[in-house]
Scaffold this motif. Structure first.
Motif, mmCIF file in Angstrom:
data_model
loop_
_atom_site.group_PDB
_atom_site.id
_atom_site.type_symbol
_atom_site.label_atom_id
_atom_site.label_comp_id
_atom_site.label_asym_id
_atom_site.label_seq_id
_atom_site.Cartn_x
_atom_site.Cartn_y
_atom_site.Cartn_z
ATOM 1 N N GLY A 176 27.065 -39.614 59.378
ATOM 2 C CA GLY A 176 27.828 -38.750 59.968
ATOM 3 C C GLY A 176 29.373 -38.489 58.749
ATOM 4 O O GLY A 176 29.033 -38.918 57.603
ATOM 5 N N ARG A 177 30.295 -37.815 59.527
ATOM 6 C CA ARG A 177 31.491 -37.579 58.381
ATOM 7 C C ARG A 177 32.534 -38.892 58.087
ATOM 8 O O ARG A 177 32.864 -39.017 57.098
ATOM 9 C CB ARG A 177 32.430 -36.549 59.017
ATOM 10 N N LYS A 178 32.225 -39.928 58.706
ATOM 11 C CA LYS A 178 33.068 -41.183 58.429
ATOM 12 C C LYS A 178 32.589 -41.916 57.266
ATOM 13 O O LYS A 178 31.583 -41.865 57.071
ATOM 14 C CB LYS A 178 33.001 -41.830 59.754
ATOM 15 N N PHE B 32 25.027 -42.811 55.575
ATOM 16 C CA PHE B 32 24.732 -41.261 54.989
ATOM 17 C C PHE B 32 25.954 -40.524 55.383
ATOM 18 O O PHE B 32 25.951 -40.281 56.452
ATOM 19 C CB PHE B 32 23.348 -40.921 55.477
ATOM 20 N N ILE B 33 26.833 -40.322 54.431
ATOM 21 C CA ILE B 33 27.920 -39.465 54.634
ATOM 22 C C ILE B 33 27.745 -37.971 54.519
ATOM 23 O O ILE B 33 27.244 -37.609 53.156
ATOM 24 C CB ILE B 33 29.205 -39.960 53.751
ATOM 25 N N LEU B 34 28.155 -37.278 55.608
ATOM 26 C CA LEU B 34 27.891 -35.626 55.627
ATOM 27 C C LEU B 34 29.210 -35.198 55.247
ATOM 28 O O LEU B 34 30.350 -35.384 55.822
ATOM 29 C CB LEU B 34 27.357 -35.317 57.013
ATOM 30 N N GLU C 157 26.134 -39.321 70.552
ATOM 31 C CA GLU C 157 26.845 -38.566 71.653
ATOM 32 C C GLU C 157 27.696 -37.597 70.792
ATOM 33 O O GLU C 157 28.906 -37.500 70.869
ATOM 34 C CB GLU C 157 27.678 -39.501 72.560
ATOM 35 N N SER C 158 27.149 -37.053 69.802
ATOM 36 C CA SER C 158 27.705 -35.968 68.990
ATOM 37 C C SER C 158 28.281 -34.809 69.716
ATOM 38 O O SER C 158 27.403 -34.503 70.847
ATOM 39 C CB SER C 158 26.827 -35.674 67.765
ATOM 40 N N ALA D 88 29.618 -31.682 61.858
ATOM 41 C CA ALA D 88 29.068 -33.007 61.946
ATOM 42 C C ALA D 88 30.323 -33.998 62.569
ATOM 43 O O ALA D 88 31.106 -33.925 62.320
ATOM 44 C CB ALA D 88 28.357 -33.736 60.724
ATOM 45 N N SER D 89 29.692 -34.747 63.685
ATOM 46 C CA SER D 89 30.833 -35.669 64.161
ATOM 47 C C SER D 89 31.127 -36.878 63.259
ATOM 48 O O SER D 89 30.098 -36.966 62.107
ATOM 49 C CB SER D 89 30.286 -36.235 65.622
ATOM 50 N N ARG D 90 32.052 -37.669 63.514
ATOM 51 C CA ARG D 90 32.307 -38.635 62.552
ATOM 52 C C ARG D 90 31.149 -39.666 62.511
ATOM 53 O O ARG D 90 30.726 -40.083 61.458
ATOM 54 C CB ARG D 90 33.757 -39.439 62.865
ATOM 55 N N VAL D 91 30.565 -39.942 63.425
ATOM 56 C CA VAL D 91 29.510 -40.895 63.487
ATOM 57 C C VAL D 91 28.574 -40.106 64.158
ATOM 58 O O VAL D 91 28.510 -39.839 65.568
ATOM 59 C CB VAL D 91 29.637 -42.165 64.232
ATOM 60 N N HIS D 92 27.607 -39.382 63.688
ATOM 61 C CA HIS D 92 26.769 -38.357 64.437
ATOM 62 C C HIS D 92 25.498 -38.829 65.043
ATOM 63 O O HIS D 92 25.039 -38.585 66.231
ATOM 64 C CB HIS D 92 26.607 -36.967 63.475
ATOM 65 N N ALA D 93 24.876 -39.646 64.160
ATOM 66 C CA ALA D 93 23.578 -40.114 64.701
ATOM 67 C C ALA D 93 23.466 -41.435 64.141
ATOM 68 O O ALA D 93 23.964 -41.641 63.104
ATOM 69 C CB ALA D 93 22.374 -39.269 64.332
#
Length: 260
Positions: free
Chosen positions: A189-191, A196-198, A223-224, A203-208
């Motif tokens: 996610g983005r966080k 793995f930072i996106l 729960e993205s 993308a959600s902060r914690v996407h998957a």
């Protein structure tokens, strides 16, 4: 009868005749053994989790190295993923000297139950404890012994278990970012604290996250907001297969099993 109760017969498989056994040949033999032992169970193919490799005395002494065991472990794990198998319990691989003959490899495989973790309870009647860790209290003419469990455990000279890191697969984007996957859970996610930072606004902060279950990598949507997709299909939970394309926002990640 559960799968763990089904013990495969220890059928010896011969892969090598005469000459020095080299690690690549041993790895290939292991791959063949895993495939030969795959059995259908509840609609999926399951393989044994306990392997004993019998070698000639010379090969045993030459190949009994941590790096060889690690390579064999990774070989089995990668084979499980690549062939879409599953495995229950902890994977165990051991090398042993052959009692008879000097020119064969023999591999026996079985489904083994997990060993239960040792309890940390202390039996004061049977355990030998240092008197410096005990406290005597006299009350009503009766003597009570109280043990401080924290001090006792801290005093034990036990080395921390060495955890081996296994490289099994990777997820990679179309650029240069790549993350090697082993047996631990990783977050996407983005966080900035993700594994793995996106850099993707969709993308959600914690996407998957990717968990490790039955010796397979499982992609879970966290729960993205915009959902997680594998091969263009929306998923909430998906057992990853070699070559799967994971879509998160505008980012596409490819899941690849490493070569042995």
């Amino acid at each position: 009868m559960s799968l763990a109760d089904v013990i495969s017969s220890q059928i010896a498989s011969m892969f090598q005749k005469r000459g020095e056994l080299e690690p690549p040949a041993l790895i290939k033999a292991m791959e063949r053994e895993v495939a030969a032992r795959a059995r259908s169970y509840n609609g999926v193919s399951v393989v044994p989790n306990d392997y004993t490799i019998y070698l000639s005395e010379e090969d045993f002494h030459r190949l009994s190295a941590a790096r060889i065991i690690k390579a064999l472990h990774e070989t089995v794990e990668r084979k499980v993923i690549r062939e879409n198998y599953f495995m229950d319990g902890t994977l165990n691989i051991r090398l042993e000297k052959m009692l008879e003959g000097n020119d064969l490899i023999k591999i026996s495989a079985r489904y083994a139950e997990n060993e239960q973790a040792e309890e940390t309870t202390i039996d004061l009647e049977n355990d030998v404890l240092s008197q410096t860790l005990l406290e005597n209290i006299e009350e009503n003419n009766a003597k009570t012994i109280i043990a401080d469990k924290t001090k006792i455990l801290a005093s034990m000279r036990t080395a921390a278990p060495k955890i081996t890191s296994y490289d099994l697969a990777v997820i990679t984007d179309s650029a240069t970012a790549e993350l090697v996957l082993g047996e631990r859970q990783i977050y996407i996610g983005r966080k900035e604290t993700n594994d793995f930072i996106l850099e993707d606004e969709n993308a959600s902060r914690v996407h998957a996250y990717i968990s490790y279950e039955r010796h397979r990598h499982v992609l879970n949507d966290a729960e993205s907001l915009n959902g997680t997709f594998v091969n263009k299909k929306k998923i909430y939970r998906h057992v990853l297969k070699n070559g799967d394309k994971i879509s998160i926002g505008n980012t596409v990640l490819i899941y690849k099993v490493l070569n042995s």
